[in-house]
Design a protein around this motif. Structure first.
Motif, PDB file in Angstrom:
ATOM      1  N   VAL A  48       0.828  -1.203   0.000  1.00 57.60           N
ATOM      2  CA  VAL A  48       0.000   0.000   0.000  1.00 57.60           C
ATOM      3  C   VAL A  48       0.868   1.261   0.000  1.00 57.60           C
ATOM      4  CG1 VAL A  48      -1.703   1.360   1.277  1.00 57.60           C
ATOM      5  CG2 VAL A  48      -1.908  -1.140   1.188  1.00 57.60           C
ATOM      6  N   VAL A  64      -3.728   3.837  -4.510  1.00 62.65           N
ATOM      7  CA  VAL A  64      -4.002   4.718  -3.369  1.00 62.65           C
ATOM      8  C   VAL A  64      -3.377   6.100  -3.511  1.00 62.65           C
ATOM      9  CG1 VAL A  64      -4.141   2.684  -1.882  1.00 62.65           C
ATOM     10  CG2 VAL A  64      -2.030   4.035  -1.932  1.00 62.65           C
ATOM     11  N   MET A  83      -6.037   7.744   5.446  1.00 59.07           N
ATOM     12  CA  MET A  83      -6.760   7.240   4.279  1.00 59.07           C
ATOM     13  C   MET A  83      -7.994   8.105   4.053  1.00 59.07           C
ATOM     14  SD  MET A  83      -6.426   3.143   4.954  1.00 59.07           S
ATOM     15  CE  MET A  83      -7.544   3.163   6.355  1.00 59.07           C
ATOM     16  N   LEU A  86     -12.143   6.997   0.835  1.00 64.28           N
ATOM     17  CA  LEU A  86     -12.109   5.536   0.843  1.00 64.28           C
ATOM     18  C   LEU A  86     -13.160   4.949  -0.087  1.00 64.28           C
ATOM     19  CD1 LEU A  86     -11.414   5.041   4.620  1.00 64.28           C
ATOM     20  CD2 LEU A  86     -10.051   4.066   2.773  1.00 64.28           C
ATOM     21  N   ASP A  90     -11.124  -0.720  -1.007  1.00 59.04           N
ATOM     22  CA  ASP A  90     -10.068  -0.563   0.004  1.00 59.04           C
ATOM     23  C   ASP A  90     -10.299  -1.484   1.199  1.00 59.04           C
ATOM     24  OD1 ASP A  90     -10.142   2.956  -0.639  1.00 59.04           O
ATOM     25  OD2 ASP A  90      -8.638   1.525  -1.343  1.00 59.04           O
TER      26      ASP A  90
END
Length: 123
Positions: A48, A64, A83, A86, A90
């Motif tokens: 990630v 991402v 984050m 979203l 995810d």
């Protein structure tokens, strides 16, 4: 004994935000790369984001980029993942990672793992 403990996971609606944190203990990680991986049901663990020991070198998975931000605090032996925006895709268990010889941008370059924290994004 090295231990990485994640926190901050949970259930959020699509478009929402979560902040994951990982606290390391057992040794100091300020000279090592740290990062985040995730694993969805039935899928392999995937990279990630990662940050080098100094915080200057930062890497993101294409999926991402522009939504997630990784940061670290060497004084506190922590790494965080902010984050935003979203998406349901995810949804996964997110794992904190430490690489002793390289910044952990792949499973093969990771030496220590946390136990994982669940992130669920509803549509």
């Amino acid at each position: 004994q090295v231990q990485l403990v994640e926190s901050g996971g949970g259930l959020v609606q699509a478009g929402g935000s979560l902040r994951l944190s990982c606290a390391g203990s057992g040794r100091t990680f300020r000279r090592y790369g740290m990062g985040w991986f995730r694993q969805a049901p039935g899928k392999e663990r995937e990279f990630v984001a990662a940050v080098g020991w100094s915080g200057v070198s930062i890497y993101y998975a294409d999926s991402v980029k522009g939504r997630f931000t990784i940061s670290r605090d060497n004084a506190k032996n922590t790494v965080s993942l902010q984050m935003n925006s979203l998406k349901p895709e995810d949804t996964a268990v997110y794992y904190c990672a430490v690489g002793l010889l390289a910044t952990p941008t792949a499973v093969s370059s990771t030496d220590f793992w946390g136990q994982g924290t669940q992130v669920t994004v509803s549509s």
